[in-house]
Design a protein around this motif. Structure first.
Motif, PDB file in Angstrom:
ATOM      1  N   ILE A 125       0.831  -1.211   0.000  1.00 19.08           N
ATOM      2  CA  ILE A 125       0.000   0.000   0.000  1.00 19.08           C
ATOM      3  C   ILE A 125       0.861   1.256   0.000  1.00 19.08           C
ATOM      4  CG2 ILE A 125      -1.607   1.354   1.411  1.00 19.08           C
ATOM      5  CD1 ILE A 125      -3.002  -1.265   2.133  1.00 19.08           C
ATOM      6  N   PHE A 126       1.966   1.263   0.760  1.00 17.69           N
ATOM      7  CA  PHE A 126       2.854   2.418   0.794  1.00 17.69           C
ATOM      8  C   PHE A 126       3.752   2.486  -0.440  1.00 17.69           C
ATOM      9  CE2 PHE A 126       3.161   4.513   5.145  1.00 17.69           C
ATOM     10  CZ  PHE A 126       1.891   4.120   5.540  1.00 17.69           C
ATOM     11  N   GLY A 127       3.985   1.357  -1.069  1.00 17.07           N
ATOM     12  CA  GLY A 127       4.831   1.320  -2.259  1.00 17.07           C
ATOM     13  C   GLY A 127       6.302   1.533  -1.962  1.00 17.07           C
ATOM     14  N   MET A 153      -3.035  -1.334  -8.600  1.00 16.64           N
ATOM     15  CA  MET A 153      -4.246  -1.535  -7.803  1.00 16.64           C
ATOM     16  C   MET A 153      -4.253  -0.630  -6.583  1.00 16.64           C
ATOM     17  SD  MET A 153      -7.031  -2.972  -6.684  1.00 16.64           S
ATOM     18  CE  MET A 153      -7.312  -4.435  -7.700  1.00 16.64           C
ATOM     19  N   TYR A 154      -3.138  -0.602  -5.863  1.00 17.17           N
ATOM     20  CA  TYR A 154      -3.131   0.171  -4.617  1.00 17.17           C
ATOM     21  C   TYR A 154      -3.019   1.673  -4.849  1.00 17.17           C
ATOM     22  CZ  TYR A 154      -3.467  -3.838  -1.569  1.00 17.17           C
ATOM     23  OH  TYR A 154      -3.938  -4.943  -0.908  1.00 17.17           O
ATOM     24  N   ARG A 155      -2.488   2.099  -5.978  1.00 22.11           N
ATOM     25  CA  ARG A 155      -2.563   3.529  -6.313  1.00 22.11           C
ATOM     26  C   ARG A 155      -4.030   3.950  -6.405  1.00 22.11           C
ATOM     27  NH1 ARG A 155       1.736   3.386 -10.821  1.00 22.11           N
ATOM     28  NH2 ARG A 155       3.665   3.885  -9.753  1.00 22.11           N
ATOM     29  N   LYS A 156      -4.827   3.144  -7.075  1.00 25.40           N
ATOM     30  CA  LYS A 156      -6.256   3.438  -7.224  1.00 25.40           C
ATOM     31  C   LYS A 156      -6.967   3.394  -5.876  1.00 25.40           C
ATOM     32  CE  LYS A 156     -10.446   1.671  -9.470  1.00 25.40           C
ATOM     33  NZ  LYS A 156     -11.010   0.596 -10.335  1.00 25.40           N
ATOM     34  N   VAL A 157      -6.658   2.378  -5.069  1.00 21.94           N
ATOM     35  CA  VAL A 157      -7.309   2.238  -3.766  1.00 21.94           C
ATOM     36  C   VAL A 157      -6.947   3.407  -2.853  1.00 21.94           C
ATOM     37  CG1 VAL A 157      -7.454   0.820  -1.685  1.00 21.94           C
ATOM     38  CG2 VAL A 157      -7.453  -0.268  -3.924  1.00 21.94           C
TER      39      VAL A 157
END
Length: 488
Positions: free
Chosen positions: A416-418, A471-475
């Motif tokens: 999530i943090f990338g 995916m997590y950029r969008k979330v």
């Protein structure tokens, strides 16, 4: 004979004492559970005398272990949960129990402070957002709702000051704990006249603010016997848990942030000067005169998983963590806002509440758990973005707290943090940070950076999964929109 340094963490859930060797290795350990009282809705209290007895007990347990290992104690240093308030009368007797950071009785006073014309300048002095967690708002609550009791209050102290007074008969507060009260000008290291005037108290009703390296020697014969310490043992006053968690996790360098998820959670970064966020969303606490810790705490960490376990899905937390792995990243668009206890960072709104969004027939228990864990991390990532904009862009994250026992949850954090996440080897970063302050105070090391080099060690490093990045950029974007009503 082995030399050790004892760090004591006076927490919300537990009081811990840990003896370390000069390389940060654990030699002895003891812990005791704190009892928390909820006498009314939004009231969260502890008995200061019970916590003091627990403090004495865990130190005695550690010194007993050290005696059997033929080890000596160089010093004892204190770490403490911040923002507690205990009113004392003219005879230094407490008038109430300790009111904790999680207590929300002063919601109305925090709302009024947020709207007050003086608040922008007051924040520039203190670096503390307007929220019921701040002792300033609790003191105003006493003045406005308990005028007869307020007239009897001769002094306000924290749990840590209460213990220090019982040990040494002196009212001292370290700069770190003082910086969390919303009453200290953290650039001048003095009580803010503006904050005192707003609160309606005098500087004499507060303890003397001292360096986090301040030392007193324990000479009381009864206490020395109770603690199993020789007369003259140095006690270093230490700092607040947020600052010492950063130090104990090794997060002093530019671009290194620390994330902790225990009962609650926080993300923080250390800098050479106090940060100021023009939207007043970050706190700044003092580690010492050249290290300032800025960031944001969340009310909603591991306690949210506990809520899911006890009140919704009725499964053991470990079973829930295993279940979450069966749901896909993003939980098929199910989003969870974790504000079950109101929220501090990033929205600073005690009235905020939690919710599931986009819930549909297709979502299973596995989706609910994954979305819940993602929501806790997504919320912390919102604060990370504010920190990155005010200080330095986070290049690597040091992680500690109970959540690091779950490989799945730590990998979720990295995704999530990338960014890469390094897990601290020691689960006692607050106690370790306290011992490093003591080592510098007594000349064992010449800088905190040297202490980090010697004492901080890491277990595993987790890297983000490239396949989940889009995916997590969008979330993250969707979550930011979802909490926008409170952010504004």
């Amino acid at each position: 004979m082995q030399s050790t340094w004892i760090g004591v963490d006076i927490g919300t859930s537990n009081v811990k004492a840990v003896a370390f060797d000069e390389n940060g290795g654990v030699v002895a350990h003891a812990t005791g559970t704190c009892v928390t009282y909820h006498p009314r809705n939004r009231f969260v209290e502890q008995n200061p005398d019970e916590i003091y007895r627990l403090f004495l007990h865990v130190i005695r347990q550690v010194t007993e272990q050290l005696r059997h290992k033929n080890a000596t104690v160089e010093a004892v240093s204190l770490c403490s949960a911040m923002h507690s308030v205990i009113p004392l009368d003219a005879h230094n007797r407490r008038l109430t129990r300790s009111i904790l950071w999680a207590d929300n009785r002063s919601e109305a006073q925090a709302d009024a402070l947020k709207q007050a014309s003086v608040f922008p300048k007051l924040y520039s002095h203190t670096g503390i957002p307007a929220h019921p967690y701040a002792p300033l708002t609790k003191m105003v609550w006493f003045r406005e709702t308990q005028p007869r009791l307020f007239s009897r209050i001769q002094r306000f102290v924290s749990q840590k000051e209460y213990i220090w007074f019982n040990l040494f008969g002196k009212f001292h507060i370290d700069y770190s704990m003082a910086s969390g009260t919303a009453l200290l000008n953290n650039r001048r290291l003095k009580w803010s006249e503006m904050a005192l005037q707003y609160t309606g108290i005098r500087a004499t009703q507060l303890s003397e603010a001292v360096s986090t390296y301040h030392v007193e020697k324990l000479t009381n014969p009864l206490l020395c016997r109770k603690l199993g310490l020789p007369s003259g043992t140095p006690f270093v006053i230490g700092a607040g848990d947020a600052c010492l968690a950063n130090l104990g996790s090794g997060a002093l360098a530019k671009g290194v942030s620390t994330l902790t998820i225990g009962t609650s959670g926080a993300i923080r970064q250390t800098a050479a000067t106090p940060a100021r966020d023009e939207k007043r969303r970050l706190f700044t606490y003092i580690l010492d005169e050249t290290h300032f810790v800025s960031g944001g705490p969340t009310n909603n960490g591991g306690n949210v998983l506990e809520w899911l376990s006890k009140h919704l899905l009725l499964k053991d937390p470990n079973e829930l963590l295993a279940l979450a792995e069966n749901a896909p990243p993003g939980a098929d668009e199910l989003l969870f806002v974790p504000y079950l206890l109101g929220e501090r960072a990033p929205v600073w709104d005690a009235h905020a509440r939690g919710s599931y969004q986009n819930l549909s027939w297709q979502h299973t228990q596995a989706h609910l758990v994954r979305a819940t864990l993602e929501g806790i991390v997504l919320n912390l990532n919102q604060t990370r973005q504010i920190i990155d904009g005010q200080l330095s862009k986070t290049q690597i994250l040091h992680a500690n707290g109970g959540f690091t026992q779950s490989k799945f949850w730590v990998q979720l954090l990295a995704d999530i943090f990338g960014i890469a996440v390094k897990v601290n080897q020691s689960g006692e970063s607050g106690c370790l940070g306290a011992t490093m302050l003591a080592m510098k105070s007594l000349g064992k090391i010449d800088s905190l950076e040297k202490g980090v080099q010697n004492c901080v060690h890491f277990a595993e490093t987790y890297h983000p999964d490239p396949s989940n990045r889009a995916m997590y950029r969008k979330v993250n974007k969707n979550f930011g929109k979802l909490i926008g009503q409170w952010k504004e």
